[in-house]
Design an enzyme around this catalytic site. Structure first.
Site, PDB file in Angstrom:
ATOM      1  CG  PHE A 129      59.913  18.278   1.680  1.00 43.72           C
ATOM      2  CD1 PHE A 129      60.771  19.188   1.089  1.00 43.72           C
ATOM      3  CD2 PHE A 129      60.045  18.051   3.043  1.00 43.72           C
ATOM      4  CE1 PHE A 129      61.727  19.866   1.828  1.00 43.72           C
ATOM      5  CE2 PHE A 129      61.002  18.719   3.798  1.00 43.72           C
ATOM      6  CZ  PHE A 129      61.848  19.630   3.185  1.00 43.72           C
ATOM      7  CG  ASP A 206      53.600  19.382   2.174  1.00 44.56           C
ATOM      8  OD1 ASP A 206      53.507  20.623   2.239  1.00 44.56           O
ATOM      9  OD2 ASP A 206      54.582  18.757   2.621  1.00 44.56           O
TER      10      ASP A 206
HETATM   11  C1  LIG Z   1      56.929  20.567   0.992  1.00 42.57           C
HETATM   12  C2  LIG Z   1      57.482  20.588   2.386  1.00 42.57           C
HETATM   13  N1  LIG Z   1      56.950  19.789   3.329  1.00 42.57           N
HETATM   14  C3  LIG Z   1      57.415  19.786   4.596  1.00 42.57           C
HETATM   15  C4  LIG Z   1      58.478  20.613   4.952  1.00 42.57           C
HETATM   16  C5  LIG Z   1      59.103  20.566   6.315  1.00 42.57           C
HETATM   17  O1  LIG Z   1      58.271  20.555   7.376  1.00 42.57           O
HETATM   18  P1  LIG Z   1      58.739  20.950   8.854  1.00 42.57           P
HETATM   19  O2  LIG Z   1      58.312  22.373   9.055  1.00 42.57           O
HETATM   20  O3  LIG Z   1      58.061  20.002   9.734  1.00 42.57           O
HETATM   21  O4  LIG Z   1      60.236  20.878   8.937  1.00 42.57           O
HETATM   22  C6  LIG Z   1      59.034  21.462   4.008  1.00 42.57           C
HETATM   23  C7  LIG Z   1      60.156  22.340   4.402  1.00 42.57           C
HETATM   24  O5  LIG Z   1      60.730  23.064   3.650  1.00 42.57           O
HETATM   25  C8  LIG Z   1      58.531  21.451   2.698  1.00 42.57           C
HETATM   26  O6  LIG Z   1      59.067  22.236   1.764  1.00 42.57           O
END
Ligand SMILES: Cc1ncc(COP(=O)(O)O)c(C=O)c1O
Length: 420
Positions: A129, A206
């Site tokens: 991401f 993640d």
């Molecule tokens: C895999 C992943 N990581 C991180 C994020 C975004 O993080 P944040 O809540 O800090 O915007 C997303 C948002 O859709 C995501 O899909």
């Protein structure tokens, strides 16, 4: 169609037999005709959450005022433990609800890199991401480290073999998404964690697209670090605080880079120097978002009641059905499934490739079917096991078939509007 009857009555029968069907009634549904397949961007609003938020605002804040901090102060840890026990396979004292995924990613990646002195390589993949790639690149630049990119096929996801080939004695940290945001590809957490540990490095997962959609076993996999958001399958609302996991065995060794007062021992002594608490609390930063964290707790309670194994089972059934219908009806019209076909390698969403994916997505929204578009040419459809019906899948794919046949999508602009 391979294993599913094409008739809509089959979907009606599946809905009638669905052991989770009644959970849908526990969400706000103002437009019963709307087909919502984007709960993996923003989950729906649980009725219990609306009530809890009203209570937090009116009574806890309005009446209790600053006295409410007596029970608010432990909320990030309580909500974290609940998430840990019902969804993440984490024993108490290792999960917190706080900050955003992006901020937590920074905190844990930076701490992880610092915990491996003499090693200066961070490994991630080029399909991770964007925020993950950007944060890791920023840390690498800040610390004079190398960001090593694994090339990952955007439809089949990160593999253990690619991780094995990328890690070595220089590697401090490997950071990957468990479920890929575009294709839904599900990485093998246990195997990859083992490979990373064999190289002497730490792993940071993640879990944004896996928390609440697939069972996660952080402790059993020996994972070191994890982050994830709560506004997707956890239904905690836009911008609700994220979660972080730090394995108990690392608490003392990891130095939190944002030395905020909520991680401080004897916080209200207002002491001169930063001296963090020994446990997970050292990964807090500043004043937590209480309303948002209460929403996380409600969302987690609902999922705990449904049970992650039943949610996973239904997620597999829904996506198998979606893929079968897409193969049968959409493939002859120029579409191709762009997600793993093995359900064991897939989360709860599916991408369909078509050169006009953007316009098809717009035409679907116009007809009350909300999915999502992902670059470069993918229509992303995210069934949410706690609310999505089998008839929603049938209706969504049928609507897509009609849009493709009629070429109604040609009425929509060819490009997403540029935000300036
Ligand atoms: C895999 C992943 N990581 C991180 C994020 C975004 O993080 P944040 O809540 O800090 O915007 C997303 C948002 O859709 C995501 O899909």
């Amino acid at each position: 169609m391979s294993s599913f009857p094409a008739d809509r009555s089959f979907a009606l029968g599946c809905d009638a037999d669905d052991p989770l069907a009644s959970f849908r009634e526990r969400f706000v549904i103002d437009d019963p005709s709307l087909i919502y397949l984007d709960g993996n961007s923003l989950g729906m609003l649980p009725l219990a959450t609306a009530e809890r938020l009203a209570e937090v605002v009116r009574r806890e804040w309005g009446t209790g005022l600053v006295r409410s901090w007596a029970h608010w102060i432990g909320l990030p840890g309580r909500a974290g433990d609940l998430l840990g026990s019902c969804l993440l396979g984490a024993a108490p004292g290792q999960v917190l609800v706080c900050d955003s995924t992006t901020v937590n990613l920074y905190k844990l990646a930076r701490a992880g890199l610092g915990a491996r002195p003499g090693r200066d390589v961070i490994v991630t993949d080029d399909d991770n991401f964007p925020t993950d790639r950007y944060v890791l690149a920023g840390i690498a630049a800040e610390r004079g480290a190398e960001l090593r990119m694994i090339h990952t096929d955007m439809d089949s996801g990160a593999t253990a073999a690619a991780v094995r080939a990328a890690v070595d004695g220089e590697t401090a940290l490997v950071s990957l998404s468990h479920v890929a945001y575009r294709s839904g590809a599900l990485a093998d957490m246990a195997e990859i964690t083992g490979i990373v540990h064999d190289a002497g490095a730490l792993v940071l997962w993640d879990l944004c697209h896996s928390a609440g959609s697939v069972p996660v076993e952080l402790d059993a996999c020996g994972a070191d670090l994890a982050v994830g958001c709560t506004y997707k399958y956890l239904n905690a609302g836009p911008g609700a605080p994220a979660f972080l996991y730090v394995s108990r065995r690392l608490h003392q060794a990891l130095r939190q880079p944002i030395q905020g007062w909520f991680g401080q021992r004897e916080q209200f002594q207002m002491g001169p120097d930063y001296d963090p608490v020994p446990g997970i609390g050292r990964f807090l930063t500043g004043t937590p978002d209480i309303a948002g964290t209460a929403a996380v707790e409600e969302g987690a309670r609902l999922l705990a009641e449904a049970g992650i194994d039943r949610l996973r089972d239904k997620g597999i059934r829904l996506t198998e059905y979606l893929i079968a219908l897409a193969d049968s009806w959409l493939a002859p019209l120029g579409c191709a499934v762009a997600s793993p076909r093995d359900p064991a390698r897939r989360g709860s969403h599916v991408c369909v490739h078509h050169p006009e994916a953007w316009r098809i997505g717009q035409a679907l929204i116009h007809q009350g079917v909300i999915g999502d578009y992902r670059t470069p040419d993918r229509l992303r459809l995210g069934p949410t096991p706690i609310t999505t019906r089998y008839t929603d899948i049938w209706d969504a794919i049928d609507a897509t078939r009609r849009i493709l046949t009629s070429r109604d999508y040609e009425d929509f602009p060819a490009e997403p509007a540029q935000v300036t």
